[in-house]
Design an enzyme around this catalytic site. Structure first.
Site, PDB file in Angstrom:
ATOM      1  N   GLY A 441      29.115  20.730  20.924  1.00  0.00           N
ATOM      2  CA  GLY A 441      28.013  19.772  21.059  1.00  0.00           C
ATOM      3  C   GLY A 441      28.406  18.326  20.840  1.00  0.00           C
ATOM      4  N   GLU A 493      25.908  14.108  21.760  1.00  0.00           N
ATOM      5  CA  GLU A 493      25.141  13.877  20.516  1.00  0.00           C
ATOM      6  C   GLU A 493      25.355  12.499  19.891  1.00  0.00           C
ATOM      7  OE1 GLU A 493      25.273  17.212  17.725  1.00  0.00           O
ATOM      8  OE2 GLU A 493      25.470  18.637  19.360  1.00  0.00           O
ATOM      9  N   CYS A 525      27.771  13.089  -0.728  1.00  0.00           N
ATOM     10  CA  CYS A 525      26.371  13.280  -1.108  1.00  0.00           C
ATOM     11  C   CYS A 525      25.526  13.418   0.147  1.00  0.00           C
ATOM     12  CB  CYS A 525      25.871  12.065  -1.884  1.00  0.00           C
ATOM     13  SG  CYS A 525      26.826  11.749  -3.368  1.00  0.00           S
ATOM     14  N   GLU A 614      23.708  30.986   4.654  1.00  0.00           N
ATOM     15  CA  GLU A 614      23.499  30.325   3.363  1.00  0.00           C
ATOM     16  C   GLU A 614      22.180  30.662   2.708  1.00  0.00           C
ATOM     17  OE1 GLU A 614      25.338  26.243   4.909  1.00  0.00           O
ATOM     18  OE2 GLU A 614      23.600  26.073   3.606  1.00  0.00           O
ATOM     19  N   HIS A 703      38.597  21.323  12.106  1.00  0.00           N
ATOM     20  CA  HIS A 703      38.568  20.744  10.759  1.00  0.00           C
ATOM     21  C   HIS A 703      39.874  20.054  10.431  1.00  0.00           C
ATOM     22  CE1 HIS A 703      35.658  24.021  11.031  1.00  0.00           C
ATOM     23  NE2 HIS A 703      34.897  23.204  10.338  1.00  0.00           N
TER      24      HIS A 703
HETATM   25  N1  GLN Z   1      26.022  20.940  17.641  1.00  0.00           N
HETATM   26  C1  GLN Z   1      26.523  20.521  16.390  1.00  0.00           C
HETATM   27  C2  GLN Z   1      27.768  19.660  16.583  1.00  0.00           C
HETATM   28  O1  GLN Z   1      28.491  19.915  17.470  1.00  0.00           O
HETATM   29  C3  GLN Z   1      26.877  21.696  15.502  1.00  0.00           C
HETATM   30  C4  GLN Z   1      27.320  21.258  14.146  1.00  0.00           C
HETATM   31  C5  GLN Z   1      27.545  22.372  13.150  1.00  0.00           C
HETATM   32  O2  GLN Z   1      27.762  23.483  13.482  1.00  0.00           O
HETATM   33  N2  GLN Z   1      27.511  22.062  11.892  1.00  0.00           N
HETATM   34  O3  GLN Z   1      28.033  18.746  15.854  1.00  0.00           O
END
Ligand code: GLN
Ligand code: ZN
Length: 767
Positions: A441, A493, A525, A614, A703
């Protein structure tokens, strides 16, 4: 009757700790500067609690990074790879990793603290684990408080919680076997603390809120028996929170401690069991009656009834009242929201942040012991009025929304046809190649994107200028994706700051704070939105940018939404109705958005649910009920489309093996899921269970800045291909690319497309 606060937030009202720590990391300030700042922060929170008349104020609730990491240091539980470092350098290296002068030590793992959004550092244990006491931090804080005239109650994490939250890093050991090694160090620590003249030591054992095996219960009893034989004057407070004692209640009642704390917010019913059991003896019962997990004002009337109930069985000296858990999980101070125009006074009267909660505790105490005092009585009346106004407020209650939720039927959670049928229709409609490629995304949120958004928020640039900027970024990203030849594109996004905030800001029933910061981990935070009222969607939220992106390309552009469970999970949720109801309201808002996207010509729509797991309750017996409504809420949001429209979902940040069946029940046409770090370990679960729908196991770990090669990704895809039908496999990164930079993203995605091409060649070869 004493008042007790289990812990106080520590990042500072204006995130002073975050700012100072990050400066220290950059060498902008010295260690001395940092310690001056932290000293001031501690003094401030102690004084605030003292001024509100709190009797038992914590020390050692402060942390430069995390309280479990602090406990590792206290117990000398330091992994070998950090042994050559010392002091603060070592401390932060354990938290964040360390690469310098030939040392390359990866950070310790981080994971969620029970069912909160706070992350702790996971202790590591090896075969011949040694523990050595380092009581410096605890002793310093006790002394610091006492120099300010405050006799504090230090707080530590108890041995069973500490061991059970940790991980064995070598084969053939069981962390509980380390108990005999660690207990003597706890003993030394307790002796040391006692020397400094404290009256009470709070030992946190929230692991009691989870299911414990017989063996675990036995070692619990053994540990606390051992503690009770230590010759000290201080008294033990055993603190459990986030849920009831459950089947551990009998064990807890029998533990030789002076004070037993219960989280009355989460389990008022257990109060009856405790009182009826008549097993307390002369133990003090600490009633955690003011919610440390949420931001709503207390209901004094209800709390007083609970205290009365306790009083009917116990003497008043045997009852304490305080916070349900540490206040770490709520923002500092509502007074800071003075200039927040969004947060009108009607909503504000229903809110209490940490500082306000202190006052609630002391008012409750006054109401119990000093009923006739005019000032207190008027506070009681004010509280009652505020709570009553909440029940009928037009701001909160939207009958149209309530009726819609009431009228939901099973059919609203089901697609028209079952997956196998939909798959055929979607293949016809979408005409995608085998091993279709896509992303999750977001594309890189560069400094420029963030700066421009900040300028827009401050009013420095106009809506037109901002839109023009977003349009340009979106267009470039579409062209970029065409160039690397991805199959299903996204708009990138760029208009979104955060995947929950972006939606919350456009939905009715949400408010946002200016300073409602809560620590997530280390210096990070978050400012969770507050869901105060019935949720509805006044107008489309994402159609503009999705439709624009679709209009400038011949390829399919995937619409991008955040799912109802994730929006719920990452917000402060109203406590005047079941979470499941609020979740269904959000689900309906998302459902409407899905329909609008479909009508705008978007054929593929992704509904992200990274936080689904979660939300799992701490006890297994409660899982089923949660998963039932959570999965159903997702389905409500996803099921209004025609068969030809393809619904994706995305999940990350967690292990999913234990909830795989529920994930399948979500019935998304495609799931893209984080797996790359565990080399597709996770997928085994999907196979054992025969996951029926299409799946995109993340083959590129976003990551890390490292660029995966085509071969690497192909290797992972080969694995996937040995597990699933080729026609069900998608090729994608394991999460959004927003934290990455463009150059690395470009290379990585080119490699990713290459790996898909290779897979296609192989298949046609075989065919
Ligand atoms: N669509 C979101 C992005 O690509 C998904 C983020 C996520 O999974 N935390 O940033
Ligand atoms: Zn993700």
């Amino acid at each position: 009757m004493k008042t007790i606060v289990l812990g106080y937030p520590r990042v500072g009202e204006k995130r002073e700790l975050k700012k100072a720590t990050e400066k220290y990391w950059k060498n902008d300030i010295s260690e001395d500067d940092l310690s001056t700042i932290t000293r001031q922060l501690r003094e401030k929170s102690w004084r605030t609690q003292q001024n509100q008349g709190i009797d038992l104020i914590s020390s050692n609730d402060f942390s430069l990074y995390d309280q479990v990491l602090d406990m590792c240091i206290t117990l000398g539980c330091i992994p070998e790879r950090f042994k050559n470092l010392g002091g603060l350098q070592q401390y932060f290296a354990m938290a964040r990793g360390h690469q310098a002068n030939g040392v390359d030590a990866t950070a310790m793992e981080m994971t969620k603290w029970f069912d909160t959004n706070y992350h702790f550092i996971v202790p590591e244990f090896i075969k011949n684990q040694v523990f050595i006491l380092n009581s410096e931090k605890i002793v310093n804080e006790i002394q610091e408080a006492s120099e300010l005239g405050i006799s504090s109650k230090p707080v530590i994490i108890g041995p069973i919680t500490f061991l059970l939250l940790g991980k064995e890093k070598e084969e053939g050991i069981n962390r509980l076997e380390l108990l005999d090694e660690v207990l003597p160090v706890y003993k030394q620590l307790i002796l040391e603390i006692d020397k400094h003249g404290v009256d009470y030591l709070q030992i946190d054992e929230p692991i009691l809120a989870t299911d414990l095996t017989k063996e675990e219960q036995l070692v619990f009893a053994r540990s606390y028996d051992y503690f009770s034989k230590i010759n000290v004057d201080l008294k033990f407070i055993l603190a459990n929170y986030f849920d009831c004692y459950g089947k551990n209640l009998e064990l807890a009642l029998k533990l030789p401690v002076h004070v037993l704390h219960i989280d009355v917010v989460r389990c008022s019913l257990q109060l009856n069991d405790i009182l009826d059991a008549n097993l307390l003896g002369d133990k003090i019962l600490s009633l955690g009656i003011v919610d440390g997990r949420n931001i709503w004002i207390n209901d004094f009337e209800k709390s007083l009834a609970l205290i009365e109930k306790a009083k009917s069985k116990l003497s008043i000296n045997q009852i304490w009242i305080g916070t349900s858990c540490s206040l770490l999980h709520v923002p500092y101070n509502l007074e800071l929201e003075e200039n927040n125009t969004q947060l009108n006074s009607e909503v504000k009267q229903w809110l209490a942040f940490a500082k306000q909660k202190l006052q609630e505790i002391s008012v409750l105490k006054q109401l119990v012991i000093n009923k006739k005092n005019d000032a207190v009585v008027s506070l009681f009346v004010k509280n009652k009025k505020a709570n009553e106004s909440r029940k009928v407020s037009a701001l909160i209650h939207n009958n149209i929304v309530k009726r819609r939720v009431d009228k939901l039927t099973l059919a609203d959670s089901e697609r028209v046809s079952q997956f196998s049928m939909r798959q055929v229709l979607q293949r016809k409609e979408l005409r995608l190649p085998l091993f279709p490629t896509t992303t999750i995304g977001s594309f890189p949120q560069t400094k420029e994107v963030r700066k421009t958004r900040a300028k827009f928020k401050k009013g420095e640039i106009s809506q037109e200028e901002y839109d023009a900027f977003i349009q340009k970024e979106t267009e470039e990203t579409i062209r970029f994706q065409e160039e690397v030849d991805l199959d299903v594109l996204v708009h990138g996004e760029f208009e979104r700051n955060d995947m929950v905030e972006y939606f919350g800001e456009q939905l009715e029933g949400f408010v946002f704070t200016k300073f409602g910061w809560v620590q997530s981990y280390g210096t990070r935070c978050v400012k969770p939105p507050i869901i105060f009222g019935d949720v509805s969607r006044p107008k489309p939220m994402t159609v503009k940018w999705s439709a624009y992106a679709q209009s400038i390309t011949k390829k399919h552009v995937k619409g991008m939404l955040t799912g109802p469970v994730t929006i719920l999970q990452w917000s402060f949720v109203r406590n005047d109705q079941a979470r499941s109801v609020t979740c269904n309201q959000i689900a309906l808002a998302i459902r409407d958005e899905v329909i609008d996207l479909e009508n705008a010509g978007v054929k593929i729509i992704q509904i992200d649910e990274p936080a689904l797991r979660e939300g799992l309750p701490l006890r297994k017996e409660d899982w089923e009920a949660y998963l039932h409504w959570a999965v159903n809420a997702f389905k409500i949001s996803a099921s209004a489309v025609k068969d030809e429209t393809q619904i994706h979902t995305h999940m990350c940040y967690a292990e999913f093996n234990d909830i795989i069946e529920s994930i399948a029940h979500m019935d998304a046409d495609v799931i893209t899921i984080e797996t790359s770090r565990s080399e597709m370990e996770l997928l085994k679960a999907f196979v054992d269970f025969k996951y029926p729908n299409e799946i995109g196991p993340g083959v590129y770990d976003i990551h890390s800045p490292r660029v995966p090669s085509q071969e690497e990704m192909e290797y992972l895809l080969d694995k996937a291909s040995s597990l699933f039908p080729d026609g069900n496999i998608w090729v994608n990164p394991d999460c959004g690319l927003k934290t990455r930079d463009w150059p690395e993203t470009k290379t990585a995605l080119k490699n990713l497309v290459q790996s898909a091409n290779r897979m296609r060649e192989k298949v046609s070869y075989v065919a």
